[in-house]
Design a protein around this motif. Sequence first.
Motif, mmCIF file in Angstrom:
data_model
loop_
_atom_site.group_PDB
_atom_site.id
_atom_site.type_symbol
_atom_site.label_atom_id
_atom_site.label_comp_id
_atom_site.label_asym_id
_atom_site.label_seq_id
_atom_site.Cartn_x
_atom_site.Cartn_y
_atom_site.Cartn_z
ATOM 1 N N ARG A 127 45.234 43.136 42.080
ATOM 2 C CA ARG A 127 46.639 43.427 41.782
ATOM 3 C C ARG A 127 46.760 44.266 40.503
ATOM 4 N N THR A 128 45.882 44.014 39.533
ATOM 5 C CA THR A 128 45.921 44.795 38.297
ATOM 6 C C THR A 128 45.392 46.201 38.529
ATOM 7 N N LEU A 129 44.358 46.308 39.331
ATOM 8 C CA LEU A 129 43.822 47.618 39.694
ATOM 9 C C LEU A 129 44.870 48.433 40.448
ATOM 10 N N LEU A 130 45.613 47.763 41.313
ATOM 11 C CA LEU A 130 46.656 48.433 42.087
ATOM 12 C C LEU A 130 47.721 49.021 41.161
ATOM 13 N N LEU A 131 48.161 48.222 40.196
ATOM 14 C CA LEU A 131 49.185 48.691 39.268
ATOM 15 C C LEU A 131 48.679 49.872 38.437
ATOM 16 N N ALA B 65 47.853 42.283 48.329
ATOM 17 C CA ALA B 65 46.539 42.190 47.689
ATOM 18 C C ALA B 65 46.171 40.734 47.439
ATOM 19 N N ASP B 66 47.144 39.941 47.007
ATOM 20 C CA ASP B 66 46.904 38.515 46.792
ATOM 21 C C ASP B 66 46.476 37.837 48.088
ATOM 22 N N ALA B 67 47.179 38.163 49.176
ATOM 23 C CA ALA B 67 46.907 37.518 50.459
ATOM 24 C C ALA B 67 45.523 37.881 50.997
ATOM 25 N N ALA B 68 45.047 39.078 50.674
ATOM 26 C CA ALA B 68 43.754 39.538 51.190
ATOM 27 C C ALA B 68 42.583 39.170 50.279
ATOM 28 N N ALA B 69 42.865 38.635 49.097
ATOM 29 C CA ALA B 69 41.808 38.368 48.114
ATOM 30 C C ALA B 69 40.952 37.176 48.515
ATOM 31 N N ALA B 70 39.683 37.230 48.084
ATOM 32 C CA ALA B 70 38.750 36.152 48.406
ATOM 33 C C ALA B 70 39.004 34.911 47.561
ATOM 34 N N ASP B 71 39.466 35.097 46.318
ATOM 35 C CA ASP B 71 39.728 33.982 45.421
ATOM 36 C C ASP B 71 40.696 34.461 44.338
#
Length: 208
Positions: A104-108, A90-96
């Motif tokens: 990442r928080t939504l994922l958790l 998720a970090d790698a795909a994020a725009a900023d």
Amino acid sequence: MDATPAPRSGARSRNNPRGQGERLRADIITTATKMLDVLADDQALSMRAVAREVGIAATSVYLHFADRDALVLATLEHCHRDIMRAMEAADAAAADPADALRERTLLLGTWAQEHAGLYKVLYESTLNQRVEMRFKQDFRESCVAAVERCVEAGLASPCDPRAMALDLMAAVHGSVSMRINRCDTPWPPFPDQLDRFLQGLVGLRPGG
């Protein structure tokens, strides 16, 4: 007479080479993961029940795990690694950095609600009082680092990143726990509530 129970139909025999060593250990953990998600209580898990589900003798489980706590701990660590890998993606795909923190928080939070049983064992079980789950520190430190990146990029309030991260974690875990344990309450959509947490606690603008 051989007292070893026969494997269930379709289950792999313990004499099958594919069921040996690390593969067998992985089978046991996978099975325990599914069972804990249903049971939502580590003390309700039986080593014999896990063995039956895998299709092996109970003694084979004890060759890999000294007791139930060791099996449950290994299962939770396995879940933790999967979540951390998903967060890194998720970090790698994020725009900023702000988008990364939200995703990442939504994922958790989403994982916790989809796997309520595992979440309860991970955070609300008595195992937490008996065993130190050091791997959970990764969740905290990765959240702190994500907030720090937002502050450094000027996307969050210029405050103490660690304090903001702990506030955010407390809010998210509180929200998730109440959704799981008080499911009769008409809670607002979790993404909307998360956006309010990020805006009020971290200072992110609405929509990231």
